[in-house]
Design a protein around this motif. Structure first.
Motif, PDB file in Angstrom:
ATOM      1  N   VAL A 116      30.538  51.055 -36.877  1.00 53.94           N
ATOM      2  CA  VAL A 116      31.449  50.197 -36.312  1.00 53.94           C
ATOM      3  C   VAL A 116      32.235  49.081 -37.213  1.00 53.94           C
ATOM      4  N   THR A 117      33.484  49.111 -37.322  1.00 55.83           N
ATOM      5  CA  THR A 117      34.212  48.006 -38.098  1.00 55.83           C
ATOM      6  C   THR A 117      35.007  46.972 -37.426  1.00 55.83           C
ATOM      7  N   GLY A 118      35.273  47.237 -36.141  1.00 56.95           N
ATOM      8  CA  GLY A 118      35.959  46.324 -35.255  1.00 56.95           C
ATOM      9  C   GLY A 118      35.880  46.589 -33.905  1.00 56.95           C
ATOM     10  N   ILE A 119      36.435  45.610 -32.990  1.00 60.86           N
ATOM     11  CA  ILE A 119      36.514  45.900 -31.557  1.00 60.86           C
ATOM     12  C   ILE A 119      37.905  45.211 -31.236  1.00 60.86           C
ATOM     13  N   ARG A 120      38.084  45.422 -29.968  1.00 60.25           N
ATOM     14  CA  ARG A 120      39.347  44.907 -29.465  1.00 60.25           C
ATOM     15  C   ARG A 120      39.358  45.252 -27.897  1.00 60.25           C
ATOM     16  N   GLU A 121      40.088  44.279 -27.115  1.00 63.82           N
ATOM     17  CA  GLU A 121      40.242  44.375 -25.738  1.00 63.82           C
ATOM     18  C   GLU A 121      41.529  44.627 -25.206  1.00 63.82           C
ATOM     19  N   THR A 122      41.644  45.341 -24.559  1.00 69.62           N
ATOM     20  CA  THR A 122      43.136  45.682 -24.252  1.00 69.62           C
ATOM     21  C   THR A 122      43.074  46.253 -22.696  1.00 69.62           C
ATOM     22  N   GLU A 123      44.134  46.859 -22.090  1.00 67.82           N
ATOM     23  CA  GLU A 123      44.128  47.641 -20.744  1.00 67.82           C
ATOM     24  C   GLU A 123      45.102  48.828 -20.894  1.00 67.82           C
ATOM     25  N   VAL A 124      44.412  49.592 -20.041  1.00 64.57           N
ATOM     26  CA  VAL A 124      45.040  50.892 -19.985  1.00 64.57           C
ATOM     27  C   VAL A 124      45.232  51.374 -18.477  1.00 64.57           C
ATOM     28  N   ASN A 125      46.356  51.553 -18.262  1.00 63.78           N
ATOM     29  CA  ASN A 125      46.875  51.809 -16.679  1.00 63.78           C
ATOM     30  C   ASN A 125      46.272  50.540 -15.729  1.00 63.78           C
ATOM     31  N   GLY A 126      46.452  49.666 -16.163  1.00 67.32           N
ATOM     32  CA  GLY A 126      45.842  48.466 -15.356  1.00 67.32           C
ATOM     33  C   GLY A 126      44.104  48.222 -15.391  1.00 67.32           C
ATOM     34  N   ALA A 127      43.526  49.010 -16.129  1.00 62.84           N
ATOM     35  CA  ALA A 127      42.045  48.952 -16.220  1.00 62.84           C
ATOM     36  C   ALA A 127      41.941  48.175 -17.470  1.00 62.84           C
ATOM     37  N   TYR A 128      40.755  47.238 -17.419  1.00 66.10           N
ATOM     38  CA  TYR A 128      40.014  46.716 -18.730  1.00 66.10           C
ATOM     39  C   TYR A 128      39.592  47.771 -19.694  1.00 66.10           C
ATOM     40  N   THR A 129      39.806  47.373 -20.885  1.00 69.94           N
ATOM     41  CA  THR A 129      39.304  48.666 -21.564  1.00 69.94           C
ATOM     42  C   THR A 129      38.870  47.855 -22.937  1.00 69.94           C
ATOM     43  N   LEU A 130      37.573  48.099 -23.418  1.00 68.78           N
ATOM     44  CA  LEU A 130      36.981  47.869 -24.700  1.00 68.78           C
ATOM     45  C   LEU A 130      37.136  48.991 -25.666  1.00 68.78           C
ATOM     46  N   VAL A 131      37.771  48.648 -26.536  1.00 68.12           N
ATOM     47  CA  VAL A 131      38.101  49.669 -27.840  1.00 68.12           C
ATOM     48  C   VAL A 131      36.967  49.351 -28.960  1.00 68.12           C
ATOM     49  N   LEU A 132      36.152  50.515 -29.398  1.00 67.43           N
ATOM     50  CA  LEU A 132      35.240  50.341 -30.601  1.00 67.43           C
ATOM     51  C   LEU A 132      35.949  51.169 -31.507  1.00 67.43           C
ATOM     52  N   ASN A 177      45.877  37.456 -20.263  1.00 66.43           N
ATOM     53  CA  ASN A 177      46.030  38.493 -19.166  1.00 66.43           C
ATOM     54  C   ASN A 177      44.967  39.380 -19.459  1.00 66.43           C
ATOM     55  N   ILE A 178      44.409  39.800 -20.648  1.00 68.62           N
ATOM     56  CA  ILE A 178      43.089  40.877 -20.784  1.00 68.62           C
ATOM     57  C   ILE A 178      41.883  39.997 -20.346  1.00 68.62           C
ATOM     58  N   LEU A 179      41.785  38.743 -20.569  1.00 69.37           N
ATOM     59  CA  LEU A 179      40.756  37.887 -20.415  1.00 69.37           C
ATOM     60  C   LEU A 179      40.552  37.842 -18.773  1.00 69.37           C
ATOM     61  N   GLU A 180      41.509  37.871 -18.143  1.00 62.87           N
ATOM     62  CA  GLU A 180      41.271  37.817 -16.580  1.00 62.87           C
ATOM     63  C   GLU A 180      41.155  39.090 -16.204  1.00 62.87           C
ATOM     64  N   LEU A 181      41.565  40.266 -16.755  1.00 60.85           N
ATOM     65  CA  LEU A 181      41.117  41.732 -16.400  1.00 60.85           C
ATOM     66  C   LEU A 181      39.712  41.772 -16.697  1.00 60.85           C
ATOM     67  N   ARG A 182      39.207  41.169 -17.757  1.00 61.57           N
ATOM     68  CA  ARG A 182      37.954  41.549 -18.140  1.00 61.57           C
ATOM     69  C   ARG A 182      36.956  40.703 -17.001  1.00 61.57           C
ATOM     70  N   ASN A 183      37.171  39.691 -16.804  1.00 63.11           N
ATOM     71  CA  ASN A 183      36.482  38.832 -15.668  1.00 63.11           C
ATOM     72  C   ASN A 183      36.646  39.403 -14.231  1.00 63.11           C
ATOM     73  N   GLN A 184      37.400  40.264 -14.073  1.00 64.60           N
ATOM     74  CA  GLN A 184      37.457  41.116 -12.812  1.00 64.60           C
ATOM     75  C   GLN A 184      36.857  42.331 -12.840  1.00 64.60           C
TER      76      GLN A 184
END
Length: 182
Positions: free
Chosen positions: A118-134, A68-75
């Protein structure tokens, strides 16, 4: 795919093979293969060794990205988020550290020793918005210094980015780059 392959390792491997073939051809009195081995193999081997000395390995994802995050990323992902994700997850050459120039631009790299890593990254969503966490290891720059530069961070990575900071534990900073319209 090419960004996921170490050009240094590829150059050293191919150069090593061609150089060995060149030596074998030399002793087997085969001048054509000998020339190929020495004129192509040796420079490739040296080039691979030079690249290996300046190689930055990709930053790993700290957790798998859900479908679902991949879909959000694409959008919703901005060009900056996409570029950051691709840059951090691929091999880099000729830089001191990942995001070294960006951190310097926003005032988070006063010296090489104090620069967060930078030691890692992850993708998530915050309040329905695509979020890239560094995820950063930041032992010499406290959260307060990061917070003072938050406006610069947003303008540097913007437009269309809202930045949030979080400190999950001492010496660790998470910078969330949240896609936001307009």
């Amino acid at each position: 795919m090419l960004r996921q392959t170490s050009l240094a390792t590829l150059g050293m491997s191919l150069g090593g093979i061609l150089t060995v073939v060149g030596f074998i051809a030399y002793f087997a009195n085969n001048p054509t293969l000998n020339l190929v081995g020495f004129f192509y193999g040796f420079p490739l081997l040296l080039g691979g060794l030079a690249l290996k000395g300046s190689e930055l390995k990709p930053i790993p994802f700290s957790q798998p990205t859900e479908p679902n995050i991949l879909e959000l990323r694409n959008q919703q992902a901005t060009k900056t988020q996409t570029k950051l994700r691709k840059d951090l997850t691929g091999y880099k050459y000729g830089q001191d550290a990942h995001l070294d120039r960006a951190l310097g631009q926003v005032g988070l790299s006063p010296t090489e020793e104090k620069r967060p890593q930078v030691t890692g990254i992850r993708e998530t969503e915050v309040n329905g918005a695509y979020t890239l966490v560094l995820e950063f290891d930041s032992p010499l720059l406290p959260l307060k210094v990061w917070e003072e530069q938050l406006t610069k961070i947003e303008s540097f990575f913007g437009p269309g980015i809202k930045a949030k900071l979080h400190q999950p534990e001492d010496n660790r900073i998470e910078l969330s780059l949240i896609a936001s319209p307009g």
